[in-house]
Design a protein around this motif. Structure first.
Motif, PDB file in Angstrom:
ATOM      1  N   LEU A  16       0.827  -1.207   0.000  1.00 52.28           N
ATOM      2  CA  LEU A  16       0.000   0.000   0.000  1.00 52.28           C
ATOM      3  C   LEU A  16       0.863   1.260   0.000  1.00 52.28           C
ATOM      4  N   VAL A  17       1.922   1.252   0.758  1.00 53.29           N
ATOM      5  CA  VAL A  17       2.839   2.399   0.764  1.00 53.29           C
ATOM      6  C   VAL A  17       3.473   2.566  -0.611  1.00 53.29           C
ATOM      7  N   ALA A  18       3.895   1.464  -1.213  1.00 55.81           N
ATOM      8  CA  ALA A  18       4.540   1.529  -2.527  1.00 55.81           C
ATOM      9  C   ALA A  18       3.587   2.061  -3.600  1.00 55.81           C
ATOM     10  N   ILE A  19       2.343   1.585  -3.606  1.00 56.00           N
ATOM     11  CA  ILE A  19       1.437   2.073  -4.644  1.00 56.00           C
ATOM     12  C   ILE A  19       0.920   3.467  -4.320  1.00 56.00           C
ATOM     13  N   SER A  20       0.974   3.894  -3.061  1.00 56.66           N
ATOM     14  CA  SER A  20       0.667   5.287  -2.739  1.00 56.66           C
ATOM     15  C   SER A  20       1.728   6.204  -3.321  1.00 56.66           C
ATOM     16  N   ILE A  21       2.966   5.802  -3.198  1.00 54.75           N
ATOM     17  CA  ILE A  21       4.055   6.576  -3.796  1.00 54.75           C
ATOM     18  C   ILE A  21       3.940   6.557  -5.316  1.00 54.75           C
ATOM     19  N   ALA A  22       3.605   5.418  -5.886  1.00 52.05           N
ATOM     20  CA  ALA A  22       3.423   5.337  -7.343  1.00 52.05           C
ATOM     21  C   ALA A  22       2.270   6.225  -7.797  1.00 52.05           C
ATOM     22  N   TRP A  24       1.196   8.964  -6.328  1.00 52.98           N
ATOM     23  CA  TRP A  24       1.674  10.340  -6.226  1.00 52.98           C
ATOM     24  C   TRP A  24       2.579  10.660  -7.410  1.00 52.98           C
ATOM     25  N   TRP A  25       3.465   9.729  -7.753  1.00 56.06           N
ATOM     26  CA  TRP A  25       4.408   9.957  -8.841  1.00 56.06           C
ATOM     27  C   TRP A  25       3.683  10.108 -10.174  1.00 56.06           C
ATOM     28  N   VAL A  26       2.673   9.280 -10.409  1.00 57.05           N
ATOM     29  CA  VAL A  26       1.894   9.376 -11.645  1.00 57.05           C
ATOM     30  C   VAL A  26       1.079  10.663 -11.668  1.00 57.05           C
ATOM     31  N   GLY A  27       0.469  11.011 -10.539  1.00 58.79           N
ATOM     32  CA  GLY A  27      -0.403  12.177 -10.479  1.00 58.79           C
ATOM     33  C   GLY A  27       0.314  13.509 -10.470  1.00 58.79           C
ATOM     34  N   ARG A  28       1.583  13.529 -10.120  1.00 52.74           N
ATOM     35  CA  ARG A  28       2.279  14.805 -10.051  1.00 52.74           C
ATOM     36  C   ARG A  28       2.529  15.407 -11.420  1.00 52.74           C
ATOM     37  N   GLY A  29       2.408  14.637 -12.476  1.00 49.59           N
ATOM     38  CA  GLY A  29       2.577  15.155 -13.829  1.00 49.59           C
ATOM     39  C   GLY A  29       1.473  16.123 -14.214  1.00 49.59           C
ATOM     40  N   GLN A  30       0.311  16.033 -13.566  1.00 50.47           N
ATOM     41  CA  GLN A  30      -0.792  16.934 -13.876  1.00 50.47           C
ATOM     42  C   GLN A  30      -0.564  18.330 -13.324  1.00 50.47           C
ATOM     43  N   VAL A  31       0.236  18.469 -12.312  1.00 50.71           N
ATOM     44  CA  VAL A  31       0.441  19.770 -11.682  1.00 50.71           C
ATOM     45  C   VAL A  31       1.339  20.656 -12.544  1.00 50.71           C
ATOM     46  N   ASP A  32       2.257  20.065 -13.272  1.00 48.80           N
ATOM     47  CA  ASP A  32       3.227  20.840 -14.033  1.00 48.80           C
ATOM     48  C   ASP A  32       2.594  21.685 -15.125  1.00 48.80           C
ATOM     49  N   THR A  43      -5.480   6.126 -14.288  1.00 51.45           N
ATOM     50  CA  THR A  43      -4.486   5.316 -13.575  1.00 51.45           C
ATOM     51  C   THR A  43      -4.569   5.541 -12.074  1.00 51.45           C
ATOM     52  N   VAL A  44      -4.716   6.791 -11.661  1.00 57.34           N
ATOM     53  CA  VAL A  44      -4.831   7.094 -10.232  1.00 57.34           C
ATOM     54  C   VAL A  44      -6.121   6.497  -9.663  1.00 57.34           C
ATOM     55  N   PHE A  45      -7.224   6.560 -10.424  1.00 52.21           N
ATOM     56  CA  PHE A  45      -8.478   5.927  -9.985  1.00 52.21           C
ATOM     57  C   PHE A  45      -8.301   4.418  -9.790  1.00 52.21           C
ATOM     58  N   LEU A  46      -7.640   3.763 -10.735  1.00 51.93           N
ATOM     59  CA  LEU A  46      -7.451   2.315 -10.623  1.00 51.93           C
ATOM     60  C   LEU A  46      -6.553   1.956  -9.441  1.00 51.93           C
ATOM     61  N   ILE A  47      -5.516   2.748  -9.211  1.00 55.11           N
ATOM     62  CA  ILE A  47      -4.661   2.504  -8.053  1.00 55.11           C
ATOM     63  C   ILE A  47      -5.461   2.684  -6.764  1.00 55.11           C
ATOM     64  N   ALA A  48      -6.323   3.691  -6.731  1.00 57.35           N
ATOM     65  CA  ALA A  48      -7.165   3.911  -5.545  1.00 57.35           C
ATOM     66  C   ALA A  48      -8.127   2.745  -5.325  1.00 57.35           C
ATOM     67  N   ALA A  49      -8.660   2.186  -6.396  1.00 57.32           N
ATOM     68  CA  ALA A  49      -9.559   1.032  -6.265  1.00 57.32           C
ATOM     69  C   ALA A  49      -8.815  -0.180  -5.713  1.00 57.32           C
ATOM     70  N   ILE A  50      -7.602  -0.395  -6.172  1.00 58.13           N
ATOM     71  CA  ILE A  50      -6.795  -1.505  -5.660  1.00 58.13           C
ATOM     72  C   ILE A  50      -6.497  -1.300  -4.180  1.00 58.13           C
ATOM     73  N   LYS A  51      -6.128  -0.070  -3.816  1.00 56.21           N
ATOM     74  CA  LYS A  51      -5.842   0.226  -2.412  1.00 56.21           C
ATOM     75  C   LYS A  51      -7.077   0.025  -1.546  1.00 56.21           C
ATOM     76  N   ALA A  52      -8.233   0.469  -2.008  1.00 54.70           N
ATOM     77  CA  ALA A  52      -9.465   0.324  -1.232  1.00 54.70           C
ATOM     78  C   ALA A  52      -9.800  -1.154  -1.026  1.00 54.70           C
ATOM     79  N   ARG A  53      -9.627  -1.956  -2.065  1.00 55.94           N
ATOM     80  CA  ARG A  53      -9.924  -3.386  -1.937  1.00 55.94           C
ATOM     81  C   ARG A  53      -8.982  -4.057  -0.943  1.00 55.94           C
ATOM     82  N   LEU A  54      -7.710  -3.695  -0.989  1.00 54.29           N
ATOM     83  CA  LEU A  54      -6.758  -4.273  -0.041  1.00 54.29           C
ATOM     84  C   LEU A  54      -7.085  -3.873   1.394  1.00 54.29           C
TER      85      LEU A  54
END
Length: 92
Positions: A16-22, A24-32, A43-54
């Motif tokens: 969960l920590v690793a995919i939280s960092i992933a 963040w890393w994927v989502g930070r491209g939108q801020v630039d 991608t961020v939605f799918l990662i959140a769904a995986i985290k919620a299920r875990l």
């Protein structure tokens, strides 16, 4: 200390920590460039769904519950994320 390393919750937590960092890393491209990017958001939605299920399965102890509870939680999670995903793509 070794009991923590042998516990499956430790591995789930580390993942969960690793995919939280992933996420963040994927989502930070939108801020630039301040532009909405559907692929990054999806991608961020799918990662959140995986985290919620875990979290539901391992930390809320649904993994050891009856089959109807597992199916209900999975159906609810799928409904919520498909609903959010649908509203997101409809607004683009």
């Amino acid at each position: 200390m070794t009991t923590y390393l042998r516990n499956s919750l430790t591995y789930v937590w580390a993942f969960l920590v690793a995919i939280s960092i992933a996420s963040w890393w994927v989502g930070r491209g939108q801020v630039d460039n301040f532009q909405v990017n559907g692929i990054i958001t999806t991608t961020v939605f799918l990662i959140a769904a995986i985290k919620a299920r875990l979290v539901i399965r391992h930390f809320m102890e649904v993994q050891h519950g009856p089959q109807w509870l597992k199916l209900t939680c999975d159906a609810w999670l799928a409904f919520v994320f498909l609903w959010m995903f649908g509203f997101y793509w409809a607004s683009l």
